[in-house]
Design a protein around this motif. Structure first.
Motif, short mmCIF file in Angstrom:
data_model
loop_
_atom_site.label_atom_id
_atom_site.label_comp_id
_atom_site.label_asym_id
_atom_site.label_seq_id
_atom_site.Cartn_x
_atom_site.Cartn_y
_atom_site.Cartn_z
N SER A 190 0.82 -1.21 0.00
CA SER A 190 0.00 0.00 0.00
C SER A 190 0.86 1.26 0.00
O SER A 190 0.56 2.24 -0.71
CB SER A 190 -0.92 -0.01 1.23
N LYS A 246 2.89 1.81 -3.39
CA LYS A 246 2.04 2.35 -4.46
C LYS A 246 2.00 3.88 -4.43
O LYS A 246 1.69 4.52 -5.44
CB LYS A 246 0.63 1.80 -4.34
N GLU A 247 2.31 4.48 -3.29
CA GLU A 247 2.27 5.94 -3.15
C GLU A 247 3.53 6.62 -3.68
O GLU A 247 3.56 7.84 -3.80
CB GLU A 247 2.08 6.30 -1.67
N LEU A 286 3.77 -6.44 -7.40
CA LEU A 286 3.72 -5.03 -7.76
C LEU A 286 4.91 -4.71 -8.65
O LEU A 286 6.03 -5.12 -8.35
CB LEU A 286 3.74 -4.14 -6.52
N SER A 309 10.20 0.45 -12.38
CA SER A 309 9.14 0.75 -11.43
C SER A 309 9.40 0.06 -10.10
O SER A 309 10.00 -1.02 -10.06
CB SER A 309 7.79 0.31 -12.00
#
Length: 488
Positions: A307, A310-311, A352, A362
């Motif tokens: 979580s 992802k920021e 991810l 990424s």
């Protein structure tokens, strides 16, 4: 200070190299041309070492307040030119603004620590077993130091050796990485030139490893080679230096563990892991390589960690909101992607990321990783988080120590004593309880064990590396040598 850096700096002069080759300095994010430098030849390297040796003879005997004044002025110059240095770090090494600003800050602290060294060249007077004799031990500079700086934290990892060597009375020759000739070398020529450092003491040779890489080590003048970089290259430097009976200070690769015990504060551990893994795209010798989490809290940790990942903002490092910038070149991205694919074939899962555009990789999170997979065995040096589950403390210790590196690490536990006791069992030069692995304080011993290097930087430990001691025995009264010289 200069703003244009396309020449070498030898014996106090800005000059073109004599090699037939050139170093094309480019921005790793957009490929912009930052300048072309005519590379150094062996002749240039010899000139640099000869200049350093000649200048050092007088510098070694200079008063401590003079040395300190030069160091303090250099600090002020860096402070006054921080934004220019930050700009160079962004465009030359792909640093984000946050990383570049942090690098300059810690560099200033290292320079301030070095400014204290001229008054810390302590000696001792010790008793003797011989009647009427006094033993004196003096700390002296080595002479000339050869410094090979890396491309990932070029400014800081160069200055911690440059400033230490100069402050302790040595002459210096620096060979910066070809990816970062300015931030790893030429900037310091300008800084110390403006600070009034005597001509010849600091020399910067920008050249290819294939042309002068071995010679900077094997040249007869330097007595210490300071190198920060890969273990593979460090072994080569160690071999060459050993054959020539030179000292080495080697800070090499790492496979740093971040261990989350079953009683850890998960939110705190996640925040620490986020920084320790993704700061400067993971291109730090101290970056977290393996995140090891107890099986009972594994899923909670992974959910919270993903979580937060992802920021993170990925993109142009010149934009202040960017967290993840480019890797230094496309070869690094390709290498990491191969390790990701090979690990997936062995059962790991990418939950991810896992993709790259040119050298912009990424932020990636992998689970189901085991200690024998490429993404866990190899130093990642990129924004990939490999998460390993473990059953108990004994297994975690075994996994942590299984690989041949030992640079840094971290362990999280709600019990300080439990975390500290665990930290004692990890074979590493540095480890932090309830923190992350990327830590460097200029007064604390920095260095690794096993394949992560030799020696220590910073503080009193750097004094040991960059100086030598001499024993002078003083016989105050005539010595009785016994029957050996009895008259016949």
């Amino acid at each position: 200070m200069k703003t244009d850096f396309t020449k070498l700096f030898i014996n106090g002069e800005w000059t073109d190299g004599n090699s037939d080759s050139t170093i094309n300095n480019r921005n790793p994010y957009d490929g912009a041309d930052l300048g072309t430098i005519k590379a150094a030849s062996k002749k240039d390297l010899d000139h640099a070492y000869q200049s350093a040796q000649k200048a050092q003879e007088e510098w070694a005997n200079e008063l401590p307040q003079v040395k300190r004044e030069v160091m303090e002025k250099a600090v002020r110059i860096v402070e006054e030119n921080q934004e220019m240095i930050i700009d160079w770090l962004i465009k030359e090494s792909g640093s984000t603004y946050m990383k570049a600003a942090g690098e300059v800050k810690v560099s200033i602290l290292s320079m301030k620590e070095a400014a204290t060294y001229p008054y810390r060249m302590e000696g001792k007077i010790l008793p003797s077993q011989v009647p009427g004799k006094e033993n004196r031990v003096y700390r002296e500079p080595l002479g000339v130091v050869g410094i090979i700086s890396p491309w990932n934290f070029p400014f800081h990892l160069a200055v911690r050796s440059i400033a230490t060597a100069l402050a302790t009375g040595n002459g210096v020759v620096v060979k910066p990485a070809t990816h970062t000739p300015v931030t790893g070398g030429l900037l310091f020529a300008s800084i110390f030139e403006e600070a009034g450092l005597p001509k010849g003491l600091l020399n910067v040779v920008v050249g290819r490893g294939s042309e002068i890489g071995d010679d900077i080590v094997t040249h007869p003048i330097p007595r210490l080679i300071s190198f920060t970089g890969s273990t593979e290259v460090g072994r080569r430097i160690g071999e060459l230096a050993g054959k020539n009976l030179k000292k080495t200070a080697l800070e090499l690769g790492g496979n740093n563990v971040f261990i989350v015990l079953d009683d850890a504060d998960i939110d705190q551990a996640v925040e620490s892991a986020l920084f320790g893994k993704f700061y400067h795209q993971g291109q730090i010798c101290m970056s977290i390589n393996r995140i090891m989490v107890h099986k009972d809290i594994h899923d909670k940790f992974v959910d919270a960690f993903v979580s937060r990942v992802k920021e993170l903002n990925t993109g142009n490092p010149a934009e202040k909101a960017t967290h993840i910038g480019p890797l230094i070149d496309e070869d690094q991205a390709e290498r990491i992607l191969k390790d990701i694919d090979a690990s997936k074939e062995q059962g790991a899962e990418v939950i991810l990321g896992g993709d790259a555009k040119d050298n912009l990789l990424s932020p990636t999170v992998m689970t189901g990783v085991t200690n024998d997979m490429p993404i866990a065995k190899n130093e990642i040096f990129g924004p990939v988080a490999a998460i390993i589950a473990f059953d108990d403390d004994e297994e975690a210790v075994r996994l942590a120590n299984e690989h041949p590196y030992g640079l840094s690490g971290a362990v999280h536990s709600s019990s300080i004593e439990r975390g500290t006791n665990f930290a004692h069992r990890v074979q590493t030069g540095m480890i932090h309880v309830n923190d992350e692995s990327v830590n460097d304080e200029p007064h604390m011993p920095f260095g690794g064990e096993k394949d992560s290097g030799l020696g220590r930087f910073n503080g009193e430990w750097a004094l040991e590396e960059f100086t030598t001691v001499k024993w002078i025995g003083v016989q105050h009264k005539r010595r009785d040598y016994g029957p050996f010289i009895e008259k016949r």
